[in-house]
Design a protein around this motif. Structure first.
Motif, PDB file in Angstrom:
ATOM      1  N   ASP A  61      41.026 -32.549 -60.331  1.00 35.79           N
ATOM      2  CA  ASP A  61      42.190 -32.081 -60.983  1.00 35.79           C
ATOM      3  C   ASP A  61      43.241 -32.201 -59.947  1.00 35.79           C
ATOM      4  N   VAL A  62      43.047 -32.187 -58.468  1.00 33.92           N
ATOM      5  CA  VAL A  62      44.140 -32.374 -57.747  1.00 33.92           C
ATOM      6  C   VAL A  62      44.424 -33.913 -57.909  1.00 33.92           C
ATOM      7  N   ARG A  63      43.611 -34.905 -57.938  1.00 32.50           N
ATOM      8  CA  ARG A  63      43.940 -35.993 -58.022  1.00 32.50           C
ATOM      9  C   ARG A  63      44.744 -36.580 -59.329  1.00 32.50           C
ATOM     10  N   GLU A  64      44.477 -36.048 -60.147  1.00 31.86           N
ATOM     11  CA  GLU A  64      45.204 -36.078 -61.506  1.00 31.86           C
ATOM     12  C   GLU A  64      46.558 -35.440 -61.721  1.00 31.86           C
ATOM     13  N   ARG A  65      46.315 -34.159 -61.269  1.00 29.34           N
ATOM     14  CA  ARG A  65      47.653 -33.510 -61.528  1.00 29.34           C
ATOM     15  C   ARG A  65      48.552 -33.133 -60.340  1.00 29.34           C
ATOM     16  N   GLY A  66      48.052 -33.303 -59.083  1.00 29.95           N
ATOM     17  CA  GLY A  66      48.745 -33.326 -57.873  1.00 29.95           C
ATOM     18  C   GLY A  66      49.044 -31.864 -57.591  1.00 29.95           C
ATOM     19  N   VAL A  67      50.249 -31.688 -56.997  1.00 28.51           N
ATOM     20  CA  VAL A  67      50.495 -30.388 -56.512  1.00 28.51           C
ATOM     21  C   VAL A  67      50.405 -29.090 -57.632  1.00 28.51           C
ATOM     22  N   ARG A  79      44.354 -16.116 -54.373  1.00 31.15           N
ATOM     23  CA  ARG A  79      45.239 -14.909 -55.113  1.00 31.15           C
ATOM     24  C   ARG A  79      46.436 -15.008 -54.567  1.00 31.15           C
ATOM     25  N   LYS A  80      46.954 -16.059 -54.110  1.00 36.22           N
ATOM     26  CA  LYS A  80      48.252 -16.109 -53.523  1.00 36.22           C
ATOM     27  C   LYS A  80      49.182 -17.060 -54.439  1.00 36.22           C
ATOM     28  N   GLU A  81      50.481 -16.609 -55.135  1.00 33.83           N
ATOM     29  CA  GLU A  81      51.280 -17.220 -55.667  1.00 33.83           C
ATOM     30  C   GLU A  81      52.207 -18.120 -54.774  1.00 33.83           C
ATOM     31  N   LEU A  82      52.163 -19.475 -54.646  1.00 31.79           N
ATOM     32  CA  LEU A  82      52.862 -20.023 -54.012  1.00 31.79           C
ATOM     33  C   LEU A  82      54.005 -21.061 -54.785  1.00 31.79           C
ATOM     34  N   THR A  83      54.859 -21.922 -54.245  1.00 30.67           N
ATOM     35  CA  THR A  83      55.632 -22.919 -55.071  1.00 30.67           C
ATOM     36  C   THR A  83      55.595 -24.033 -54.296  1.00 30.67           C
ATOM     37  N   ASP A  84      56.198 -25.055 -54.672  1.00 30.32           N
ATOM     38  CA  ASP A  84      56.414 -26.194 -53.958  1.00 30.32           C
ATOM     39  C   ASP A  84      57.142 -26.183 -52.777  1.00 30.32           C
ATOM     40  N   ALA A  85      58.098 -25.165 -52.723  1.00 23.66           N
ATOM     41  CA  ALA A  85      58.953 -24.930 -51.877  1.00 23.66           C
ATOM     42  C   ALA A  85      58.244 -24.147 -50.565  1.00 23.66           C
ATOM     43  N   THR A  86      57.133 -23.220 -50.937  1.00 20.76           N
ATOM     44  CA  THR A  86      56.919 -22.298 -50.168  1.00 20.76           C
ATOM     45  C   THR A  86      55.408 -22.730 -49.589  1.00 20.76           C
ATOM     46  N   LEU A  87      54.879 -23.960 -50.082  1.00 16.29           N
ATOM     47  CA  LEU A  87      53.454 -24.467 -49.740  1.00 16.29           C
ATOM     48  C   LEU A  87      53.736 -24.628 -48.127  1.00 16.29           C
ATOM     49  N   GLN A 216      40.826 -27.644 -52.524  1.00 13.41           N
ATOM     50  CA  GLN A 216      42.206 -28.107 -53.173  1.00 13.41           C
ATOM     51  C   GLN A 216      43.085 -28.753 -51.772  1.00 13.41           C
ATOM     52  N   ALA A 217      42.944 -28.189 -50.650  1.00 14.74           N
ATOM     53  CA  ALA A 217      43.344 -28.598 -49.651  1.00 14.74           C
ATOM     54  C   ALA A 217      43.108 -29.948 -48.996  1.00 14.74           C
ATOM     55  N   VAL A 218      41.625 -30.060 -48.880  1.00 16.34           N
ATOM     56  CA  VAL A 218      40.901 -31.342 -48.717  1.00 16.34           C
ATOM     57  C   VAL A 218      41.440 -32.436 -49.476  1.00 16.34           C
ATOM     58  N   ALA A 219      41.554 -32.232 -50.719  1.00 18.60           N
ATOM     59  CA  ALA A 219      41.784 -32.959 -51.991  1.00 18.60           C
ATOM     60  C   ALA A 219      43.232 -33.591 -51.893  1.00 18.60           C
ATOM     61  N   ALA A 220      44.197 -32.589 -51.548  1.00 20.76           N
ATOM     62  CA  ALA A 220      45.772 -32.755 -51.426  1.00 20.76           C
ATOM     63  C   ALA A 220      45.729 -33.769 -50.276  1.00 20.76           C
ATOM     64  N   MET A 221      45.138 -33.633 -48.923  1.00 26.13           N
ATOM     65  CA  MET A 221      45.239 -34.462 -48.086  1.00 26.13           C
ATOM     66  C   MET A 221      44.698 -35.814 -48.119  1.00 26.13           C
ATOM     67  N   VAL A 225      49.850 -35.654 -52.590  1.00 22.46           N
ATOM     68  CA  VAL A 225      50.410 -34.972 -53.844  1.00 22.46           C
ATOM     69  C   VAL A 225      51.771 -34.737 -53.206  1.00 22.46           C
ATOM     70  N   ALA A 226      52.776 -34.467 -54.153  1.00 22.69           N
ATOM     71  CA  ALA A 226      54.085 -34.126 -54.066  1.00 22.69           C
ATOM     72  C   ALA A 226      54.488 -33.351 -52.685  1.00 22.69           C
ATOM     73  N   GLY A 227      55.087 -33.779 -51.497  1.00 25.02           N
ATOM     74  CA  GLY A 227      55.289 -32.852 -50.571  1.00 25.02           C
ATOM     75  C   GLY A 227      54.286 -33.122 -49.378  1.00 25.02           C
ATOM     76  N   VAL A 228      53.102 -33.583 -49.757  1.00 26.22           N
ATOM     77  CA  VAL A 228      52.017 -33.835 -48.694  1.00 26.22           C
ATOM     78  C   VAL A 228      51.474 -35.190 -48.907  1.00 26.22           C
TER      79      VAL A 228
END
Length: 453
Positions: A61-67, A79-87, A216-221, A225-228
């Motif tokens: 999912d991270v590979r296909e849909r990114g951030v 259980r934490k709501e974050l945004t692109d700006a607060t990641l 999800q953090a491992v996949a993002a790195m 993804v956008a911003g990472v």
């Protein structure tokens, strides 16, 4: 409540099976999950997926849909709501945490950083050069060493804050010359919201920290993804899902190891003090999960250590957690003699080995497999965990048979450089022709012949 601890006497008939069972428990599993964990997986994913299947779905999912997938799983799992700006942790939070930090803590960080850097500087590989010259024939061979450009670091933050892990991963990378270091920690009070951790980041001049954990953090790195931006290598410990995700993305990026529960073997003789041995066993078990195994050929030590375990577990803040770990993954093993004790230690190939004997150097020569080795009665594993200098990121689950602890050399990319002049090519041409003819690779031969016509 009496401690229900596995005890193995190698002189008994069932010792071999008990030891095999212990080895299996300490080996990497990957699909072992509790009933509560299985129920939560069904609630989140709609099916009783194994941890491996969960990781594969998250990484896909991270590979296909990114951030957006990273943020979605952060909301579901953490259980934490974050945004692109607060990641990403903003610069002012590092500075604020550093200003508010206890000066004694910051001085401790500085001293530990220098201890680590001193050791890591000594293990950084250097360029090498070999010159073969015979008259006009000249061949130059080099090994060129360059630091990786960008590295990702996983710092746990579920049950406790781990500034020590930040030091033991970031400082070796910095010593190697890595310029870009991205740190991920879960969005928890012990993770990316922990002020001590952020103050330590500021002290180490780490400015890129993301509030994300798990697969999800491992996949993002690994994928970027956008911003990472994607990294070249991912290091650092984590829970089962982090370990499985690192294994899944290996090949897209390099990884340090697939870390499991922390573990120690204490190899002890009649000179070992039972209270010291018990404290070492508990110190790794309190990671929960964690394993503590005593191997000795001195029978009275078994009962003495068991009594000390009961005594110390009753008074420690994490004693209940350590008790559960010791009963699940610990053991007291009575070997026939010193040689058998060394052989059993090698078979378990533990992360930490503490040789608590009268002549630890002599026994050290009999042992091949261990991630980090601690010698003598006054070298508890905690010294390596926190201050000595070698990284505490070490192979677990028996992988010390072939794997090494993290060090600055692991952040170095080595390239061979080969330079022939025409005369040097002519001198070695027949060797190439012979091998190319044997293998039927005629273009290899032709690439030499065309230059010498």
């Amino acid at each position: 409540m009496s401690l229900n601890l596995l005890t193995i006497d190698t002189r008994s008939g069932n010792a071999e099976q008990l030891f095999a069972d212990l080895r299996q428990k300490l080996s990497p599993q990957g699909d072992v999950v509790s009933d509560a964990g299985r129920e939560r997986t069904i609630a989140l994913f709609g099916a009783p997926l194994t941890p491996q299947q969960v990781v594969e779905r998250i990484c896909r999912d991270v590979r296909e849909r990114g951030v957006s997938a990273v943020l979605e799983y952060t909301a579901k799992l953490d259980r934490k709501e974050l945004t692109d700006a607060t990641l990403r942790v903003p610069a002012e939070e590092f500075e604020k945490a550093h200003r508010a930090a206890d000066p004694r803590f910051l001085e401790t960080v500085r001293q530990i950083r220098e201890n680590i850097a001193e050791f890591q500087r000594a293990v950084v590989p250097d360029d090498i050069r070999i010159l073969r010259q015979n008259g006009a024939a000249r061949v130059e061979l080099r090994q060129r060493c360059r630091p990786l450009k960008r590295v990702g670091v996983c710092v746990p933050g579920g049950a406790a804050a781990y500034p020590s892990t930040l030091l033991m991963t970031v400082v070796p990378a910095q010593t190697a010359g890595v310029k870009e270091i991205a740190v991920v920690a879960p969005p928890t009070p012990f993770g990316a919201y922990n002020t001590d951790l952020l103050a330590c980041c500021h002290e180490l001049r780490v400015t890129e920290v993301y509030r994300m954990g798990g697969a999800q953090a491992v996949a993002a790195m690994a994928y970027g993804v956008a911003g990472v931006p994607r990294v070249d290598k991912i290091v650092g410990p984590g829970n089962l899902f982090v370990a499985l995700a690192k294994r899944h993305v290996f090949g897209e990026v390099d990884i340090d190891s697939i870390a499991g529960p922390s573990e120690v073997i204490v190899l002890a003789d009649e000179t070992a003090r039972p209270e010291f041995v018990a404290a070492d066993l508990i110190s790794q078990a309190e990671h929960s999960p964690g394993s503590g195994v005593l191997i000795t050929w001195h029978p009275p030590l078994i009962d003495a250590v068991r009594a000390e375990l009961e005594k110390q577990l009753a008074h420690l803040a994490r004693g209940d957690l350590a008790r559960v770990s010791m009963e699940a993954y610990g053991a007291l093993i009575l070997a026939r003699d010193e040689d058998e004790a060394a052989r059993l230690t090698d078979l378990l190939a533990t992360e930490h080995l503490h040789i608590s004997t009268a002549e630890p150097d002599r026994l050290l020569d009999k042992i091949q497999n261990a991630g980090a080795i601690f010698l003598g009665h006054y070298t508890p594993v905690a010294m390596g965990d926190y201050v000595a200098g070698p990284s505490h990121v070490l192979p677990t689950g028996g992988t010390a048979r072939f794997a090494n602890g993290l060090c600055a050399a692991d952040f170095i990319k080595r390239s061979s450089v080969i330079h022939y002049n025409r005369e040097g090519l002519a001198r070695d041409a027949d060797l190439v022709r012979q091998m190319a003819d044997k293998e039927g690779l005629t273009a290899h031969r032709a690439s030499v012949d065309i230059r010498l016509q």
